[in-house]
Design a protein around this motif. Structure first.
Motif, mmCIF file in Angstrom:
data_model
loop_
_atom_site.group_PDB
_atom_site.id
_atom_site.type_symbol
_atom_site.label_atom_id
_atom_site.label_comp_id
_atom_site.label_asym_id
_atom_site.label_seq_id
_atom_site.Cartn_x
_atom_site.Cartn_y
_atom_site.Cartn_z
ATOM 1 N N LEU A 1 -110.932 -9.226 -22.212
ATOM 2 C CA LEU A 1 -111.384 -8.128 -21.360
ATOM 3 C C LEU A 1 -110.264 -7.646 -20.433
ATOM 4 C CD1 LEU A 1 -114.897 -9.560 -20.518
ATOM 5 C CD2 LEU A 1 -114.432 -7.565 -21.947
ATOM 6 N N VAL A 2 -109.571 -8.581 -19.774
ATOM 7 C CA VAL A 2 -108.506 -8.149 -18.869
ATOM 8 C C VAL A 2 -107.332 -7.560 -19.643
ATOM 9 C CG1 VAL A 2 -109.094 -9.643 -16.928
ATOM 10 C CG2 VAL A 2 -107.588 -10.511 -18.724
ATOM 11 N N LEU A 3 -107.078 -8.063 -20.860
ATOM 12 C CA LEU A 3 -106.023 -7.470 -21.684
ATOM 13 C C LEU A 3 -106.391 -6.041 -22.074
ATOM 14 C CD1 LEU A 3 -105.114 -10.498 -23.999
ATOM 15 C CD2 LEU A 3 -103.631 -9.452 -22.262
ATOM 16 N N ALA A 4 -107.652 -5.827 -22.440
ATOM 17 C CA ALA A 4 -108.103 -4.470 -22.756
ATOM 18 C C ALA A 4 -108.029 -3.581 -21.525
ATOM 19 C CB ALA A 4 -109.528 -4.499 -23.306
ATOM 20 N N GLY A 5 -108.405 -4.127 -20.360
ATOM 21 C CA GLY A 5 -108.321 -3.351 -19.123
ATOM 22 C C GLY A 5 -106.900 -2.978 -18.775
ATOM 23 N N LEU A 6 -105.967 -3.916 -18.967
ATOM 24 C CA LEU A 6 -104.555 -3.627 -18.715
ATOM 25 C C LEU A 6 -104.069 -2.530 -19.655
ATOM 26 C CD1 LEU A 6 -102.016 -4.452 -17.096
ATOM 27 C CD2 LEU A 6 -101.553 -6.158 -18.875
ATOM 28 N N ALA A 7 -104.509 -2.583 -20.909
ATOM 29 C CA ALA A 7 -104.129 -1.547 -21.872
ATOM 30 C C ALA A 7 -104.673 -0.187 -21.458
ATOM 31 C CB ALA A 7 -104.642 -1.918 -23.265
ATOM 32 N N ILE A 8 -105.927 -0.152 -21.015
ATOM 33 C CA ILE A 8 -106.533 1.111 -20.578
ATOM 34 C C ILE A 8 -105.776 1.666 -19.373
ATOM 35 C CG2 ILE A 8 -108.599 2.136 -19.564
ATOM 36 C CD1 ILE A 8 -110.221 0.111 -21.269
ATOM 37 N N GLY A 9 -105.435 0.783 -18.432
ATOM 38 C CA GLY A 9 -104.716 1.229 -17.239
ATOM 39 C C GLY A 9 -103.311 1.716 -17.528
ATOM 40 N N ARG A 10 -102.756 1.342 -18.686
ATOM 41 C CA ARG A 10 -101.424 1.812 -19.081
ATOM 42 C C ARG A 10 -101.489 3.184 -19.762
ATOM 43 N NH1 ARG A 10 -99.055 -0.552 -15.793
ATOM 44 N NH2 ARG A 10 -97.963 -2.561 -16.006
ATOM 45 N N LEU A 11 -102.689 3.682 -20.056
ATOM 46 C CA LEU A 11 -102.827 5.034 -20.595
ATOM 47 C C LEU A 11 -102.643 6.045 -19.467
ATOM 48 C CD1 LEU A 11 -106.024 4.467 -22.789
ATOM 49 C CD2 LEU A 11 -103.632 4.418 -23.546
ATOM 50 N N ASP A 12 -102.402 7.280 -19.824
ATOM 51 C CA ASP A 12 -102.278 8.333 -18.808
ATOM 52 C C ASP A 12 -103.680 8.778 -18.408
ATOM 53 O OD1 ASP A 12 -101.656 10.391 -17.147
ATOM 54 O OD2 ASP A 12 -100.583 11.592 -18.638
ATOM 55 N N LEU A 13 -104.247 8.104 -17.426
ATOM 56 C CA LEU A 13 -105.631 8.356 -17.036
ATOM 57 C C LEU A 13 -105.819 9.692 -16.331
ATOM 58 C CD1 LEU A 13 -106.694 4.802 -15.792
ATOM 59 C CD2 LEU A 13 -107.011 5.833 -18.042
ATOM 60 N N ARG A 14 -104.729 10.386 -16.042
ATOM 61 C CA ARG A 14 -104.829 11.719 -15.427
ATOM 62 C C ARG A 14 -104.800 12.832 -16.471
ATOM 63 N NH1 ARG A 14 -104.511 10.908 -10.068
ATOM 64 N NH2 ARG A 14 -103.619 8.919 -9.406
ATOM 65 N N SER A 15 -104.640 12.464 -17.732
ATOM 66 C CA SER A 15 -104.607 13.448 -18.810
ATOM 67 C C SER A 15 -106.015 13.691 -19.337
ATOM 68 C CB SER A 15 -103.700 12.949 -19.941
ATOM 69 O OG SER A 15 -103.924 13.688 -21.119
ATOM 70 N N GLN A 16 -106.422 14.954 -19.397
ATOM 71 C CA GLN A 16 -107.750 15.280 -19.907
ATOM 72 C C GLN A 16 -107.868 14.914 -21.378
ATOM 73 O OE1 GLN A 16 -109.918 15.544 -17.802
ATOM 74 N NE2 GLN A 16 -110.314 17.621 -17.083
ATOM 75 N N ALA A 17 -106.803 15.071 -22.134
ATOM 76 C CA ALA A 17 -106.838 14.727 -23.558
ATOM 77 C C ALA A 17 -107.064 13.228 -23.738
ATOM 78 C CB ALA A 17 -105.540 15.166 -24.243
ATOM 79 N N VAL A 18 -106.385 12.419 -22.927
ATOM 80 C CA VAL A 18 -106.562 10.968 -22.999
ATOM 81 C C VAL A 18 -107.984 10.593 -22.607
ATOM 82 C CG1 VAL A 18 -105.874 8.770 -21.952
ATOM 83 C CG2 VAL A 18 -104.134 10.426 -22.635
ATOM 84 N N ARG A 19 -108.506 11.223 -21.587
ATOM 85 C CA ARG A 19 -109.869 10.929 -21.146
ATOM 86 C C ARG A 19 -110.882 11.271 -22.227
ATOM 87 N NH1 ARG A 19 -109.337 13.720 -15.155
ATOM 88 N NH2 ARG A 19 -108.079 12.075 -14.175
ATOM 89 N N LEU A 20 -110.694 12.396 -22.879
ATOM 90 C CA LEU A 20 -111.607 12.794 -23.944
ATOM 91 C C LEU A 20 -111.551 11.800 -25.100
ATOM 92 C CD1 LEU A 20 -113.607 14.848 -25.080
ATOM 93 C CD2 LEU A 20 -111.660 16.154 -25.977
ATOM 94 N N ARG A 21 -110.353 11.365 -25.455
ATOM 95 C CA ARG A 21 -110.227 10.371 -26.526
ATOM 96 C C ARG A 21 -110.894 9.057 -26.118
ATOM 97 N NH1 ARG A 21 -104.978 12.648 -27.335
ATOM 98 N NH2 ARG A 21 -103.990 11.021 -26.057
ATOM 99 N N MET A 22 -110.733 8.659 -24.868
ATOM 100 C CA MET A 22 -111.389 7.440 -24.387
ATOM 101 C C MET A 22 -112.901 7.554 -24.528
ATOM 102 S SD MET A 22 -109.123 6.710 -20.956
ATOM 103 C CE MET A 22 -110.349 5.598 -20.249
#
Length: 394
Positions: free
Chosen positions: A209-230
């Motif tokens: 879980l924390v590894l997945a969370g670290l991976a998510i936090g390494r994405l560009d969470l300010r990008s709308q395209a990334v958010r939509l893919r998430m």
């Protein structure tokens, strides 16, 4: 790009770079913890647990492990943001950030011991997982997601192995609360329990879980395209996990094998059951996968919504409470101790607890950026490890 939070929630002292969507998900997690610890057995008045209305029983069952699972995953997101987010720090700046992560872990551990004086706390396991993440902070998101997936079968088979061959590990008596500090002769047993068996395998279960969370936090969470893919990927993963669980339990007959097992034996088929009557949360590989999907879905959706001016105002109470999640976690345990923890509450009582949490959070955050415990941990961190002021939102 997100617009500055202060442009729409200008009455509140919120760091400009804070991701309110992440805080909103934290608030959902803390409300889920409230569902677990304020079990509702009636609508207007608490009744016998056996007579709990069907919906309330379902809500309690479905929330039983998922709230803390979400909290653990968000710990990984927080560490990613503390160490640079989608653009990890390098050199001295990364060294400073990692030292602050270590100090944060120690501070949380000591706070957990204090909370344990009032009731069982899981923050100590959370602290161990923060230390565990430090060597992985320089890895890329794809590598982290791959590691998370690879550890799922390992950490879920491990409890089955313990239940089958080492049940004595589960019966070890260790000190609790602040007594841990005064019994050095038992520190070895305590640390073994903390890492390998305690809290129903909390630490072991939290690794993917924390590894997945670290991976998510390494994405560009300010990008709308990334958010939509998430959002899309999260929905697909969550639905896929549910389908796999149903196929395994019923068409493939795994439910019969699970039902025949005599406790404490846990058959391998429990890996494919959702957490609940047929599987402890720590033995459910499907459950971990489901919650990673749910986290992606919630984060993607709420990060998109909190970019919108009107939705920022609507969701601000959730975000305000999420920014004080540790304070509310500790506070509700102290409160339960004070009222005698009757183990049965009405739905009206529960809704009042949630309403007070949201209202007090909004009022507190109107003047102060951090909750009381969040402020304490922050002061300890910046005092022990001084450095440039952190700008990333956690």
């Amino acid at each position: 790009m997100t617009s500055p939070v202060t442009s729409t929630v200008d009455a509140h002292e919120v760091p400009k770079n804070r991701l309110l969507g992440v805080d909103a998900v934290r608030a959902i997690a803390i409300i889920g913890v409230f569902v677990m610890h304020f079990p509702m057995t009636g609508w207007l008045h608490a009744g016998p647990p056996a007579e709990s209305p069907g919906f309330l029983h379902w809500l309690s069952t479905e929330t039983s492990s998922r709230a803390m699972t979400l909290f653990v995953l968000l710990a990984g997101v927080s560490i990613a943001l503390m160490t640079g987010g989608s653009k990890p720090y390098t050199g001295r700046r990364m060294t400073t950030a990692l030292l602050r992560v270590a100090v944060r872990a120690v501070a949380l551990f000591l706070i957990s011991l204090c909370i344990d004086e009032f009731g069982p706390s899981v923050i100590a396991y959370y602290a161990v997982l923060l230390l565990f993440l430090i060597p992985f902070t320089r890895l890329r998101p794809r590598t982290l997601f791959a590691l998370s997936a690879a550890t799922v079968p390992l950490v879920t088979l491990y409890p089955i192995w313990v239940f089958t061959t080492h049940t004595d590990w589960m019966r070890a008596e260790t000190p609790n609360g602040l007594a841990v500090l005064t019994h050095p002769g038992q520190w070895g047993d305590y640390l073994f329990s903390l890492v390998f068996t305690g809290g129903g395998f909390q630490t072991v279960y939290g690794v993917p879980l924390v590894l997945a969370g670290l991976a998510i936090g390494r994405l560009d969470l300010r990008s709308q395209a990334v958010r939509l893919r998430m959002l899309i990927v999260g929905a697909c993963v969550a639905v896929g996990a549910c389908v796999v669980a149903w196929l395994a339990l019923y068409p493939l007959g795994f439910s019969a094998a699970i039902d025949k097992a005599e406790p404490p034996t846990m058959p391998w088929q429990a890996l494919f059951a959702m957490p609940g009557e047929r599987s402890l949360y720590a033995t459910s590989a499907v459950g971990i996968t489901f919650m990673v999907g749910v986290a992606l879905l919630l984060l993607g959706g709420l990060l998109m919504l909190t970019d919108r001016r009107n939705w920022q105002r609507v969701l601000w109470p959730l975000a305000a409470a999420g920014g004080m999640a540790m304070t509310w976690y500790a506070g509700h345990i102290v409160y339960l101790k004070a009222v005698g923890n009757p183990h049965a509450y009405s739905a009206v009582y529960f809704l009042a607890v949630v309403a007070v949490t949201l209202v007090v959070s909004v009022l507190w955050r109107r003047w102060l950026q951090r909750g009381p415990l969040e402020w304490l941990v922050h002061k300890v961190i910046v005092t022990v490890v001084p450095g440039p002021r952190r700008t990333a939102a956690v």
